[in-house]
Design an enzyme around this catalytic site. Structure first.
Site, mmCIF file in Angstrom:
data_model
loop_
_atom_site.group_PDB
_atom_site.id
_atom_site.type_symbol
_atom_site.label_atom_id
_atom_site.label_comp_id
_atom_site.label_asym_id
_atom_site.label_seq_id
_atom_site.Cartn_x
_atom_site.Cartn_y
_atom_site.Cartn_z
ATOM 1 N N GLN A 32 -36.057 30.148 -58.395
ATOM 2 C CA GLN A 32 -35.626 29.852 -59.780
ATOM 3 C C GLN A 32 -36.756 30.128 -60.786
ATOM 4 O O GLN A 32 -37.924 30.197 -60.401
ATOM 5 C CB GLN A 32 -35.232 28.374 -59.888
ATOM 6 C CG GLN A 32 -34.192 27.938 -58.872
ATOM 7 C CD GLN A 32 -34.089 26.434 -58.680
ATOM 8 O OE1 GLN A 32 -33.025 25.861 -58.831
ATOM 9 N NE2 GLN A 32 -35.177 25.782 -58.325
ATOM 10 N N HIS A 63 -29.846 9.692 -64.986
ATOM 11 C CA HIS A 63 -30.438 9.111 -63.766
ATOM 12 C C HIS A 63 -29.936 7.690 -63.510
ATOM 13 O O HIS A 63 -29.694 7.318 -62.360
ATOM 14 C CB HIS A 63 -31.965 9.175 -63.853
ATOM 15 C CG HIS A 63 -32.480 10.582 -63.742
ATOM 16 N ND1 HIS A 63 -33.256 11.186 -64.710
ATOM 17 C CD2 HIS A 63 -32.291 11.520 -62.773
ATOM 18 C CE1 HIS A 63 -33.516 12.429 -64.333
ATOM 19 N NE2 HIS A 63 -32.947 12.665 -63.162
ATOM 20 N N ASP A 138 -33.390 24.138 -48.159
ATOM 21 C CA ASP A 138 -32.026 24.246 -48.680
ATOM 22 C C ASP A 138 -31.201 23.053 -48.200
ATOM 23 O O ASP A 138 -31.103 22.801 -46.991
ATOM 24 C CB ASP A 138 -31.399 25.561 -48.189
ATOM 25 C CG ASP A 138 -30.046 25.833 -48.826
ATOM 26 O OD1 ASP A 138 -29.587 26.994 -48.745
ATOM 27 O OD2 ASP A 138 -29.457 24.901 -49.400
ATOM 28 N N GLY A 139 -30.611 22.338 -49.144
ATOM 29 C CA GLY A 139 -29.812 21.157 -48.799
ATOM 30 C C GLY A 139 -28.604 21.496 -47.946
ATOM 31 O O GLY A 139 -28.181 20.697 -47.104
ATOM 32 N N ASP A 156 -27.872 15.548 -56.652
ATOM 33 C CA ASP A 156 -28.435 15.702 -58.003
ATOM 34 C C ASP A 156 -28.876 17.159 -58.131
ATOM 35 O O ASP A 156 -30.054 17.489 -58.101
ATOM 36 C CB ASP A 156 -29.624 14.747 -58.150
ATOM 37 C CG ASP A 156 -30.378 14.946 -59.453
ATOM 38 O OD1 ASP A 156 -31.472 14.368 -59.596
ATOM 39 O OD2 ASP A 156 -29.873 15.702 -60.313
ATOM 40 N N SER A 157 -27.881 18.030 -58.238
ATOM 41 C CA SER A 157 -28.150 19.467 -58.126
ATOM 42 C C SER A 157 -28.107 20.167 -59.463
ATOM 43 O O SER A 157 -27.664 19.612 -60.463
ATOM 44 C CB SER A 157 -27.067 20.093 -57.239
ATOM 45 O OG SER A 157 -25.842 20.089 -57.973
ATOM 46 N N THR A 158 -28.515 21.436 -59.460
ATOM 47 C CA THR A 158 -28.289 22.330 -60.591
ATOM 48 C C THR A 158 -26.796 22.636 -60.632
ATOM 49 O O THR A 158 -26.008 22.052 -59.896
ATOM 50 C CB THR A 158 -29.097 23.631 -60.359
ATOM 51 O OG1 THR A 158 -28.946 24.029 -58.987
ATOM 52 C CG2 THR A 158 -30.584 23.412 -60.623
ATOM 53 N N ASP A 159 -26.398 23.557 -61.479
ATOM 54 C CA ASP A 159 -24.976 23.884 -61.614
ATOM 55 C C ASP A 159 -24.496 24.711 -60.423
ATOM 56 O O ASP A 159 -25.311 25.224 -59.649
ATOM 57 C CB ASP A 159 -24.773 24.652 -62.928
ATOM 58 C CG ASP A 159 -25.290 23.837 -64.115
ATOM 59 O OD1 ASP A 159 -26.259 24.286 -64.759
ATOM 60 O OD2 ASP A 159 -24.767 22.742 -64.342
#
Ligand code: SAM
Length: 281
Positions: A32, A63, A138-139, A156-159
């Site tokens: 990223q 949060h 990587d999750g 709690d990820s990015t898009d």
């Protein structure tokens, strides 16, 4: 006008522009582009791939809502898995609950954590707690292979684009379902029903196809697209309202800026268009 940054919202041909005082960090990781900027009105802001992840001005809303809703429902939130969350804000809120014994934080990009520890310690510094174990991988792969069982999984990820896409897949939710205890809860950030209705519906459809009980709750996050954001509450046993531990909430008496007992209930009262989006998923 001096330096500025605009997050572009292609879904609605709009943008949000911040006046910038200083760029503190700007690097490309293998995954990223990560930028930390200093602003006058929003404090320091974290941007990943040109999307605002958090601002010091309103990160508490996101949060507090992604953490305290599930942790004031589950009777024994001891083992928590955070997927993403490399900025540390979700771990910070989890650690306010004395029952939390261990947190595995799985973020694909260590550079996010390092940048936040250095430039946004108000959000990140609890990552250094001995209760938190960081796994930079990587999750999607982590949940496939881990033997540990968890009480709560917080995504709690990015898009749902680029490296974040797999975290919104049916397979990922099925793997999370398997590593949750029989009374486990999964929470995920689920985008904006106002400006990303198609995405919200796709995510809801997949979550509902895996978990027996799925509810959605909302929060007002001014620097997120439209400011109207929702979270999925996917449960194997507990109902977020019937099983709300109000006495425990009053007993802990945490000093929080957004979340409270009324918000816990009110957040599940969705506007009709949002409820229909999810019901039709
Ligand atoms: N609150 C923010 C939001 O809603 O947009 C999310 C903040 S957090 C910084 C998002 C984290 O997800 C990032 O640190 C990113 O590295 C991480 N991430 C993205 N894809 C991932 C993946 N496949 N596995 C693990 N972490 C991932």
């Amino acid at each position: 006008m001096g330096l500025s940054f605009s997050e572009i919202y292609p879904e609605v041909n709009a943008r949000l522009t911040f006046e910038i005082e200083n760029v503190l960090f700007s690097e490309k990781s293998p995954y990223q582009k990560i930028v930390v900027m200093e602003t006058g009105q929003f404090g320091r802001i974290l941007i990943i791939d040109d999307f605002v992840m958090l601002t010091e001005r309103d990160e508490f809303v996101y949060h507090e809502m992604i953490v305290h809703v599930p942790l004031f429902v589950h009777p024994q939130p001891q083992n928590i898995l955070i997927i993403g969350g490399g900025d540390g804000g979700t771990a910070r809120e989890c650690l306010k609950h004395p029952e939390v014994e261990h947190i595995d934080l799985v973020d694909i990009d260590e550079m996010v954590t390092q940048a936040c520890l250095q430039y946004i310690p108000s959000v990140a510094n609890q990552i250094l707690s001995k209760k938190v174990k960081c796994h930079f991988q990587d999750g999607v792969e982590y949940v496939k292979h881990v033997a540990q069982k968890y009480d709560i999984v917080i995504v709690d990820s990015t898009d749902p684009v680029s490296v974040g896409e797999g975290l919104f897949s049916k397979e990922f939710y099925q793997d999370c379902f398997k590593l949750l205890n029989d009374d486990g809860i999964l929470i995920n950030q689920s985008e904006s029903p106002s400006w990303q209705p198609g995405e919200v519906q796709r995510i809801a459809g997949k979550l509902k196809s895996v978990f027996p009980a799925v509810r959605y709750y909302q929060a007002h996050i001014p620097t997120y697209p439209s400011g109207h954001w929702i979270f999925g509450f996917a449960s194997k046993k507990y109902d977020p309202l019937k099983n709300f531990r109000k006495n425990h909430y009053q007993h802990l008496n945490l000093s929080l800026k957004y979340y409270n007992a009324d918000i816990h209930h009110g957040a599940f009262a969705l506007p009709t268009f949002t409820r229909e989006l999810i019901d039709d998923a």
